[in-house]
Design an enzyme around this catalytic site. Structure first.
Site, PDB file in Angstrom:
ATOM      1  CD1 TRP A 185      -2.564   1.758   0.491  1.00  0.00           C
ATOM      2  CD2 TRP A 185      -1.917   1.924   2.632  1.00  0.00           C
ATOM      3  NE1 TRP A 185      -3.213   2.830   1.045  1.00  0.00           N
ATOM      4  CE2 TRP A 185      -2.840   2.959   2.353  1.00  0.00           C
ATOM      5  CE3 TRP A 185      -1.388   1.832   3.921  1.00  0.00           C
ATOM      6  CZ2 TRP A 185      -3.235   3.890   3.311  1.00  0.00           C
ATOM      7  CZ3 TRP A 185      -1.780   2.755   4.868  1.00  0.00           C
ATOM      8  CH2 TRP A 185      -2.695   3.774   4.563  1.00  0.00           C
ATOM      9  CG  ASP A 266      -2.036  -2.351   7.462  1.00  0.00           C
ATOM     10  OD1 ASP A 266      -3.132  -2.238   8.037  1.00  0.00           O
ATOM     11  OD2 ASP A 266      -1.665  -1.596   6.535  1.00  0.00           O
ATOM     12  CE  LYS A 302      -9.917  -0.356   4.108  1.00  0.00           C
ATOM     13  NZ  LYS A 302      -9.003   0.775   4.317  1.00  0.00           N
TER      14      LYS A 302
HETATM   15  N1  PLA Z   1      -3.635  -0.341   5.386  1.00  0.00           N
HETATM   16  C1  PLA Z   1      -3.930  -0.769   4.157  1.00  0.00           C
HETATM   17  C2  PLA Z   1      -3.251  -1.984   3.640  1.00  0.00           C
HETATM   18  C3  PLA Z   1      -4.863  -0.092   3.376  1.00  0.00           C
HETATM   19  O1  PLA Z   1      -5.146  -0.538   2.166  1.00  0.00           O
HETATM   20  C4  PLA Z   1      -5.489   1.065   3.892  1.00  0.00           C
HETATM   21  C5  PLA Z   1      -6.474   1.852   3.079  1.00  0.00           C
HETATM   22  C6  PLA Z   1      -5.158   1.455   5.201  1.00  0.00           C
HETATM   23  C7  PLA Z   1      -4.227   0.734   5.912  1.00  0.00           C
HETATM   24  C8  PLA Z   1      -5.722   2.647   5.884  1.00  0.00           C
HETATM   25  O2  PLA Z   1      -7.054   2.845   5.885  1.00  0.00           O
HETATM   26  P1  PLA Z   1      -7.743   3.755   6.969  1.00  0.00           P
HETATM   27  O3  PLA Z   1      -6.760   4.754   7.447  1.00  0.00           O
HETATM   28  O4  PLA Z   1      -8.904   4.378   6.289  1.00  0.00           O
HETATM   29  O5  PLA Z   1      -8.164   2.842   8.057  1.00  0.00           O
HETATM   30  N2  PLA Z   1      -6.280   1.843   1.691  1.00  0.00           N
HETATM   31  C9  PLA Z   1      -7.245   2.460   0.777  1.00  0.00           C
HETATM   32  C10 PLA Z   1      -7.462   3.934   1.059  1.00  0.00           C
HETATM   33  C11 PLA Z   1      -8.591   1.766   0.884  1.00  0.00           C
HETATM   34  C12 PLA Z   1      -6.237   4.782   1.176  1.00  0.00           C
HETATM   35  O6  PLA Z   1      -5.321   4.692   0.355  1.00  0.00           O
HETATM   36  O7  PLA Z   1      -6.203   5.572   2.126  1.00  0.00           O
HETATM   37  C13 PLA Z   1      -6.710   2.237  -0.648  1.00  0.00           C
HETATM   38  O8  PLA Z   1      -7.396   2.617  -1.599  1.00  0.00           O
HETATM   39  O9  PLA Z   1      -5.624   1.644  -0.800  1.00  0.00           O
END
Ligand code: PLA
Length: 457
Positions: A185, A266, A302
């Site tokens: 991510w 995570d 989510k």
């Molecule tokens: N960890 C992972 C692996 C994630 O994909 C995301 C969110 C988070 C943590 C953090 O989410 P939160 O802070 O809202 O709890 N990833 C998203 C959104 C869904 C983003 O980038 O913020 C994504 O589209 O990858």
């Protein structure tokens, strides 16, 4: 740019200009930003007595758009009716509308009826939430909970929880580095960079097999200095959608244990990978059962659709209750000057839903429905690609991936084509969020992918 009214060559000169409040027009006429009542026309006068704001921010460059959230901004600006936002991982209905879970609405109505106050929470958050979130993650009967060995702090969703843990690592393990999967991510790197925690990558994705590079992963974790932190996605790996098998998790745990590394999970998609909360927590539980100390960041964005409530937690499983108390005290100490204490609304929703057997059951059912809808579009996308693509390419990797995303293998230029020609918004690493896709749009998406894959190099 609303910076200075006049071009001034040096900070010293600007200071003089501001102090004297007497400036010449001419050179700086094209620029704006002077105080009240001064029009461009007035600028042409030779002498003026005005106060001028010389910006102190000349050295601040424009930041690039965020690779994920910036995609939503670009999507909003597109006026084409065909547009489709598969960038951010946010669940949509079949009508492509945002979805508030019925059980969330129910919990909120109950909260409203009770007329709860808006007092500050303690630094560690809502006690009922912290209890519920740790039980959901580890299982209520887990000895680590019964023995009081988990330090749990409600924090600002997954991101805030990761950031808090990163600050803790920086303060108490300044020599350690964090190993993160390649790819991961995108925000993981930002989080550790901003916390000044060094990181390096371990191999994870193998483009040849469109699967897990398990040998590479193990070798890299083995080669890292003893006592490193290993960041692992608890389930539904983002962006690849490829998770280790239970046997592979055992081997990963073996190496981590052998190397005295610290596992750092995570967990942003519990319940969203398989539809089962317990099954999706099995990787974390496996490490805990081995008696290891473990970090786990949790998010309810989510699985409860609480994206904007910023509700999540950082859990640190410790070897003894006394250690957990110390760790918790330091996490609180880090949180206090960062954001003082966390928001209450989402915490109450989670505590009420998880704490009430009827609502808990309703949540699980809605989560299964959401996970099921994603599985259906995944299948339909695969069917459409297989039917339309006459090249013989095997698209079955899409079916093997799990969770919200599909990692299509499209490169940056091909992803640009998806957006520029087809108005399909996605991240430039080739990831698409199937949670933002409807059955009705699968064929259109398949056409776009086939065009981008075969006609753009
Ligand atoms: N960890 C992972 C692996 C994630 O994909 C995301 C969110 C988070 C943590 C953090 O989410 P939160 O802070 O809202 O709890 N990833 C998203 C959104 C869904 C983003 O980038 O913020 C994504 O589209 O990858």
């Amino acid at each position: 740019m609303a910076s200075a009214a006049f071009t001034v060559s040096s900070p010293a000169a600007s200071a003089v200009a501001t102090r004297s409040k007497v400036l010449r027009g001419g050179k700086g006429e094209a620029r704006t930003g002077c105080r009240v009542g001064i029009t461009r026309k007035n600028f042409s006068r030779v002498m003026m007595a005005v106060a001028v704001d010389i910006s102190r921010f000349e050295g601040v460059p424009m930041a690039p758009p965020d690779p994920i959230l910036g995609v939503s901004e670009a999507f909003r600006a597109d006026k084409n009716d065909l547009k489709l936002n598969l960038g951010v991982g946010a669940y949509r209905t079949e009508e492509l509308q945002p979805y508030v879970l019925n059980v969330v609405k129910k919990a909120e109505n109950l909260m409203l009826e009770k007329g709860e106050n808006k007092e500050y929470l303690p630094i560690e958050g809502l006690a009922a939430f912290n209890k519920a979130t740790a039980e959901l993650l580890f299982g209520a009967d887990n000895p680590v909970i019964k023995q009081g060995r988990v330090a749990t702090l409600q924090s600002l969703s997954g991101t805030g929880s990761l950031r808090l843990a990163a600050a803790f690592i920086q303060r108490y393990f300044p020599e350690a580095k964090v190993l993160i999967s390649s790819p991961t991510w995108g925000n993981h790197k930002n989080i550790f960079n901003d916390a000044r925690v060094p990181w390096s990558e371990y191999r994870y994705y193998d483009p040849k097999t469109v699967g897990l590079d398990f040998e590479g992963m193990i070798a890299d974790i083995q080669a890292a200095p003893d006592g490193s932190f290993v960041l692992l996605h608890g389930c539904a790996h983002n962006p690849t959608g490829i998770d280790p098998t239970p046997e592979q998790w055992e081997k990963i745990a073996d190496v981590i244990q052998e190397k005295k590394h610290m596992p750092f999970f995570d967990v942003a998609y519990q319940g969203f990978a398989s539809g089962s909360l317990d099954e999706d927590a099995s990787s974390v539980r496996l490490f805990v059962e081995r008696g290891l100390e473990v970090f786990v960041a949790q998010s309810y964005s989510k699985n409860l659709g609480l994206y904007a409530e910023r509700i999540g937690a950082i859990n640190v499983v410790c070897s003894a209750p006394e250690v957990a108390n110390r760790v918790k005290s330091q996490l609180k100490r880090l949180a206090r000057p960062m954001y003082s204490n966390p928001p209450i609304h989402g915490a109450r929703i989670v505590a009420n839903v998880v704490g009430d057997p009827v609502m808990f059951g309703e949540w699980k059912q809605e989560m299964e429905e959401m996970a099921g809808r994603i599985k259906n579009v995944r299948q339909k996308l695969y069917d459409s690609l297989s039917a339309k693509d006459k090249s013989g390419k095997d698209w079955s990797f899409i079916l093997r991936q799990i969770g919200m995303f599909s990692y299509t293998g499209l490169n940056k230029t091909q992803s640009d084509n998806m957006t520029d020609k087809w108005h399909i918004y996605m991240t430039k690493d080739g990831r698409i969020s199937l949670a933002g896709l409807s059955l009705a749009k699968c064929e259109y998406l398949a056409d776009a992918i086939i065009d981008s894959f075969h006609n753009i190099s």
